[in-house]
Design a protein around this motif. Structure first.
Motif, PDB file in Angstrom:
ATOM      1  N   CYS A  19     -44.403  13.342  28.296  1.00 58.37           N
ATOM      2  CA  CYS A  19     -44.576  12.165  27.435  1.00 58.37           C
ATOM      3  C   CYS A  19     -45.770  11.322  27.884  1.00 58.37           C
ATOM      4  O   CYS A  19     -46.505  10.795  27.046  1.00 58.37           O
ATOM      5  CB  CYS A  19     -43.302  11.325  27.423  1.00 58.37           C
ATOM      6  N   ILE A  20     -45.978  11.194  29.180  1.00 57.65           N
ATOM      7  CA  ILE A  20     -47.104  10.413  29.689  1.00 57.65           C
ATOM      8  C   ILE A  20     -48.418  11.071  29.296  1.00 57.65           C
ATOM      9  O   ILE A  20     -49.350  10.398  28.833  1.00 57.65           O
ATOM     10  CB  ILE A  20     -46.995  10.240  31.225  1.00 57.65           C
ATOM     11  N   VAL A  21     -48.500  12.395  29.429  1.00 55.65           N
ATOM     12  CA  VAL A  21     -49.729  13.116  29.076  1.00 55.65           C
ATOM     13  C   VAL A  21     -50.010  12.988  27.582  1.00 55.65           C
ATOM     14  O   VAL A  21     -51.137  12.693  27.163  1.00 55.65           O
ATOM     15  CB  VAL A  21     -49.641  14.597  29.510  1.00 55.65           C
ATOM     16  N   VAL A  22     -48.997  13.190  26.753  1.00 54.86           N
ATOM     17  CA  VAL A  22     -49.173  13.120  25.297  1.00 54.86           C
ATOM     18  C   VAL A  22     -49.526  11.692  24.873  1.00 54.86           C
ATOM     19  O   VAL A  22     -50.410  11.486  24.032  1.00 54.86           O
ATOM     20  CB  VAL A  22     -47.917  13.628  24.559  1.00 54.86           C
ATOM     21  N   SER A  23     -48.879  10.685  25.466  1.00 56.08           N
ATOM     22  CA  SER A  23     -49.180   9.288  25.129  1.00 56.08           C
ATOM     23  C   SER A  23     -50.619   8.933  25.489  1.00 56.08           C
ATOM     24  O   SER A  23     -51.307   8.252  24.727  1.00 56.08           O
ATOM     25  CB  SER A  23     -48.232   8.341  25.862  1.00 56.08           C
ATOM     26  N   ALA A  24     -51.070   9.403  26.647  1.00 53.30           N
ATOM     27  CA  ALA A  24     -52.452   9.143  27.046  1.00 53.30           C
ATOM     28  C   ALA A  24     -53.431   9.807  26.080  1.00 53.30           C
ATOM     29  O   ALA A  24     -54.445   9.206  25.702  1.00 53.30           O
ATOM     30  CB  ALA A  24     -52.690   9.647  28.471  1.00 53.30           C
ATOM     31  N   ALA A  25     -53.124  11.030  25.649  1.00 52.35           N
ATOM     32  CA  ALA A  25     -53.999  11.726  24.705  1.00 52.35           C
ATOM     33  C   ALA A  25     -54.041  10.999  23.357  1.00 52.35           C
ATOM     34  O   ALA A  25     -55.115  10.833  22.768  1.00 52.35           O
ATOM     35  CB  ALA A  25     -53.531  13.170  24.514  1.00 52.35           C
ATOM     36  N   LEU A  26     -52.893  10.550  22.879  1.00 47.87           N
ATOM     37  CA  LEU A  26     -52.857   9.815  21.608  1.00 47.87           C
ATOM     38  C   LEU A  26     -53.599   8.484  21.714  1.00 47.87           C
ATOM     39  O   LEU A  26     -54.331   8.098  20.795  1.00 47.87           O
ATOM     40  CB  LEU A  26     -51.414   9.571  21.174  1.00 47.87           C
ATOM     41  N   GLY A  27     -53.424   7.781  22.824  1.00 47.31           N
ATOM     42  CA  GLY A  27     -54.137   6.522  23.029  1.00 47.31           C
ATOM     43  C   GLY A  27     -55.643   6.730  23.054  1.00 47.31           C
ATOM     44  O   GLY A  27     -56.403   5.937  22.485  1.00 47.31           O
ATOM     45  N   MET A  28     -56.072   7.797  23.696  1.00 49.99           N
ATOM     46  CA  MET A  28     -57.500   8.104  23.769  1.00 49.99           C
ATOM     47  C   MET A  28     -58.047   8.437  22.376  1.00 49.99           C
ATOM     48  O   MET A  28     -59.117   7.967  21.994  1.00 49.99           O
ATOM     49  CB  MET A  28     -57.737   9.283  24.724  1.00 49.99           C
ATOM     50  N   MET A  29     -57.307   9.214  21.608  1.00 45.45           N
ATOM     51  CA  MET A  29     -57.750   9.558  20.252  1.00 45.45           C
ATOM     52  C   MET A  29     -57.805   8.313  19.362  1.00 45.45           C
ATOM     53  O   MET A  29     -58.704   8.170  18.540  1.00 45.45           O
ATOM     54  CB  MET A  29     -56.825  10.597  19.617  1.00 45.45           C
ATOM     55  N   ASN A  30     -56.860   7.404  19.554  1.00 43.92           N
ATOM     56  CA  ASN A  30     -56.882   6.153  18.796  1.00 43.92           C
ATOM     57  C   ASN A  30     -58.147   5.364  19.097  1.00 43.92           C
ATOM     58  O   ASN A  30     -58.793   4.840  18.187  1.00 43.92           O
ATOM     59  CB  ASN A  30     -55.636   5.325  19.118  1.00 43.92           C
ATOM     60  N   GLU A  31     -58.507   5.260  20.352  1.00 46.61           N
ATOM     61  CA  GLU A  31     -59.718   4.531  20.737  1.00 46.61           C
ATOM     62  C   GLU A  31     -60.979   5.207  20.198  1.00 46.61           C
ATOM     63  O   GLU A  31     -61.907   4.543  19.761  1.00 46.61           O
ATOM     64  CB  GLU A  31     -59.809   4.400  22.264  1.00 46.61           C
ATOM     65  N   ILE A  32     -61.001   6.545  20.233  1.00 43.63           N
ATOM     66  CA  ILE A  32     -62.169   7.292  19.762  1.00 43.63           C
ATOM     67  C   ILE A  32     -62.367   7.120  18.260  1.00 43.63           C
ATOM     68  O   ILE A  32     -63.487   7.002  17.780  1.00 43.63           O
ATOM     69  CB  ILE A  32     -62.041   8.795  20.128  1.00 43.63           C
ATOM     70  N   THR A  33     -61.261   7.089  17.504  1.00 47.43           N
ATOM     71  CA  THR A  33     -61.359   7.056  16.037  1.00 47.43           C
ATOM     72  C   THR A  33     -61.312   5.654  15.444  1.00 47.43           C
ATOM     73  O   THR A  33     -61.590   5.484  14.257  1.00 47.43           O
ATOM     74  CB  THR A  33     -60.230   7.895  15.403  1.00 47.43           C
ATOM     75  N   LYS A  34     -61.006   4.639  16.236  1.00 49.78           N
ATOM     76  CA  LYS A  34     -60.861   3.274  15.716  1.00 49.78           C
ATOM     77  C   LYS A  34     -62.135   2.789  15.018  1.00 49.78           C
ATOM     78  O   LYS A  34     -62.095   2.288  13.897  1.00 49.78           O
ATOM     79  CB  LYS A  34     -60.491   2.323  16.850  1.00 49.78           C
TER      80      LYS A  34
END
Length: 171
Positions: A19-34
């Protein structure tokens, strides 16, 4: 490497790590696409403004302002030629569509007549409600009236489009 024993603490530890790995990946993608998503939304609004009001030479998006209409916040984009206002684009919305909220950009001339429209977003049923987005605002523009017939099969969408236009005209 030795396999971990299948126990509740080991399963919880594995699941937590995943869950920590997936959450970090989703957070990173959110920042990249914002930023690209925000730019695309601005570009869509600028394109809609150009479509719905008479020719202008200012930047209506830069000069936008909000108004409160019956508790709803609408964004108004003044279109000017030189220093003279030639019309307004109003970003209106309604929550009463068949599938919820949709947003429409209406253009008004200085006489308060609807010049044109552009649907910015909706989640109505594709194919069924689509004709309403073409027919209803076009009929309002042509008749310069809200007294237009709804589209059969898309009655809620038709009524919601008329409501969004009335809300935009109130400002």
């Amino acid at each position: 490497m030795k396999k971990l024993k299948s126990s509740l603490p080991n399963m919880l530890l594995s699941l937590t790590g995943f869950c920590i790995v997936v959450s970090a990946a989703l957070g990173m993608m959110n920042e990249i696409t914002k930023e690209p998503i925000a730019k695309a939304e601005v570009d869509a609004k600028v394109t809609a403004i150009k479509q719905v009001v008479n020719a202008f030479d200012n930047n209506p998006y830069e000069e936008r302002f909000e108004v409160d209409v019956d508790g709803a916040k609408l964004t108004v984009f003044p279109a000017k030629k030189g220093q003279e206002i030639v019309g307004y684009a109003v970003e209106s919305y309604t929550d009463k569509g068949f599938s919820g909220k949709f947003t429409v950009m209406y253009g008004f001339d200085m006489d308060g007549k609807i010049h044109d429209f552009s649907v910015l977003s909706h989640s109505e049923t594709p194919g069924i409600s689509d004709p309403a987005f073409d027919v209803i605002p076009a009929a309002m523009v042509k008749a310069n009236s809200f007294e237009v017939d709804g589209v059969s099969g898309a009655t809620m969408t038709s009524k919601a489009l008329i409501e969004a236009a009335k809300l935009a005209l109130k400002d």
